[in-house]
Design a protein around this motif. Sequence first.
Motif, PDB file in Angstrom:
ATOM      1  N   GLU A  32       2.623 -12.486  -5.002  1.00  0.00           N
ATOM      2  CA  GLU A  32       2.674 -11.627  -6.192  1.00  0.00           C
ATOM      3  C   GLU A  32       4.003 -10.884  -6.271  1.00  0.00           C
ATOM      4  N   GLY A  33       5.071 -11.581  -5.894  1.00  0.00           N
ATOM      5  CA  GLY A  33       6.400 -11.011  -6.043  1.00  0.00           C
ATOM      6  C   GLY A  33       6.867 -10.095  -4.915  1.00  0.00           C
ATOM      7  N   ARG A  34       6.007  -9.856  -3.896  1.00  0.00           N
ATOM      8  CA  ARG A  34       6.430  -9.058  -2.738  1.00  0.00           C
ATOM      9  C   ARG A  34       6.674  -9.994  -1.560  1.00  0.00           C
ATOM     10  N   GLU A  35       7.694  -9.691  -0.750  1.00  0.00           N
ATOM     11  CA  GLU A  35       7.974 -10.509   0.433  1.00  0.00           C
ATOM     12  C   GLU A  35       7.285  -9.833   1.616  1.00  0.00           C
ATOM     13  N   LEU A  36       6.197 -10.451   2.091  1.00  0.00           N
ATOM     14  CA  LEU A  36       5.284  -9.771   3.007  1.00  0.00           C
ATOM     15  C   LEU A  36       5.863  -9.562   4.399  1.00  0.00           C
ATOM     16  N   THR A  37       6.681 -10.505   4.880  1.00  0.00           N
ATOM     17  CA  THR A  37       7.128 -10.385   6.278  1.00  0.00           C
ATOM     18  C   THR A  37       8.063  -9.192   6.462  1.00  0.00           C
ATOM     19  N   SER A  38       8.673  -8.725   5.360  1.00  0.00           N
ATOM     20  CA  SER A  38       9.605  -7.592   5.474  1.00  0.00           C
ATOM     21  C   SER A  38       8.894  -6.247   5.315  1.00  0.00           C
ATOM     22  N   LEU A  39       7.587  -6.262   5.033  1.00  0.00           N
ATOM     23  CA  LEU A  39       6.860  -5.013   4.805  1.00  0.00           C
ATOM     24  C   LEU A  39       6.317  -4.464   6.116  1.00  0.00           C
ATOM     25  N   THR A  40       6.216  -3.147   6.196  1.00  0.00           N
ATOM     26  CA  THR A  40       5.559  -2.522   7.344  1.00  0.00           C
ATOM     27  C   THR A  40       4.043  -2.688   7.181  1.00  0.00           C
ATOM     28  N   GLU A  41       3.320  -2.442   8.254  1.00  0.00           N
ATOM     29  CA  GLU A  41       1.871  -2.580   8.211  1.00  0.00           C
ATOM     30  C   GLU A  41       1.272  -1.658   7.143  1.00  0.00           C
ATOM     31  N   SER A  42       1.829  -0.453   6.994  1.00  0.00           N
ATOM     32  CA  SER A  42       1.251   0.451   5.988  1.00  0.00           C
ATOM     33  C   SER A  42       1.623   0.033   4.567  1.00  0.00           C
ATOM     34  N   GLU A  43       2.775  -0.622   4.401  1.00  0.00           N
ATOM     35  CA  GLU A  43       3.107  -1.171   3.075  1.00  0.00           C
ATOM     36  C   GLU A  43       2.227  -2.373   2.745  1.00  0.00           C
ATOM     37  N   LEU A  44       1.837  -3.101   3.785  1.00  0.00           N
ATOM     38  CA  LEU A  44       1.031  -4.311   3.615  1.00  0.00           C
ATOM     39  C   LEU A  44      -0.429  -3.973   3.287  1.00  0.00           C
ATOM     40  N   ARG A  45      -0.912  -2.835   3.821  1.00  0.00           N
ATOM     41  CA  ARG A  45      -2.346  -2.516   3.743  1.00  0.00           C
ATOM     42  C   ARG A  45      -2.918  -2.607   2.323  1.00  0.00           C
ATOM     43  N   PRO A  46      -2.246  -2.014   1.301  1.00  0.00           N
ATOM     44  CA  PRO A  46      -2.830  -2.104  -0.045  1.00  0.00           C
ATOM     45  C   PRO A  46      -2.794  -3.516  -0.634  1.00  0.00           C
ATOM     46  N   LEU A  47      -1.952  -4.390  -0.079  1.00  0.00           N
ATOM     47  CA  LEU A  47      -1.876  -5.764  -0.599  1.00  0.00           C
ATOM     48  C   LEU A  47      -2.903  -6.680   0.061  1.00  0.00           C
TER      49      LEU A  47
END
Length: 224
Positions: free
Chosen positions: A63-78
């Motif tokens: 959905e347009g976000r690059e997941l591997t570059s996100l922190t765990e807390s940025e990932l949580r809502p996705l």
Amino acid sequence: MPLLDVRDLVVRYGNVTAVDRVSFALEAGETLALNGPSGCGKSSTALAVLQLPRPAAGEVHFEGRELTSLTESELRPLRPRMQPVFQDPYGSLSPRHRIRDAVAEPLKVQGRWDPEGGPARVAELLTRVGLDPSHGDRHPHELSGGQCQRAGVARALASDPRLLVLDEPVSALDPSVRAGVLNLLADLQDELGLGYLFICHDRSVVRHFADRVIEMRDGRVTSP
Ligand code: ADP
Ligand code: ADP
């Protein structure tokens, strides 16, 4: 923009490379199958897409976000937007909890539980997957494998996902109930426009169910 765009994905266990620079893209409403012999890296690819665990290298655009570059807390809502359905129908449901609580839990965890409308929402989800709302009172071991897999799909749907990662979702089921579960998944996809990453070793199921097939061998994509 594709729903899911996987680029040069690498998964390692110690010094074993289980997935070696695998790339593919998946549109909303599409079923992409990963096919290939046992041990070729299908499940490892699926888990790495879900960031469970994080891949060793590569990019996963969802959905347009690059997941591997996100922190765990940025990932949580996705995370709710990408839901797994595994081979073992009893695996995604805790044996200690009733089916209705298993389906309600994502709504509660995500702060979307409304005590007024919640129980009706759970009953609606159970009905949608072909279960009777009274099945909600039971525990997983009181349901058949097919019924349990349907309950697992209801639990996944409670998160309002856009992508289902289906890892051999009918392989452990009695052959007589497989078609019913696959038909349910096809109906849900038509209705909700879900993307399916579908892992399956059975070629006849893949041919029937998938829009596109990627063949894997020894951790690599061999075709197309
Ligand atoms: P599948 O055919 O679905 O890959 P497996 O029997 O190969 O099923 O794997 C079942 C589980 O065991 C998976 O969770 C997988 O990650 C894990 N597994 C597979 N191979 C190994 C291994 N060599 N060492 C540790 N765990 C493994
Ligand atoms: P498939 O789903 O196609 O059967 P997997 O992704 O399960 O393949 O496995 C790919 C390779 O990685 C296999 O050699 C398997 O033994 C190994 N593997 C899978 N999971 C683990 C794990 N947790 N630890 C170590 N090796 C693993």
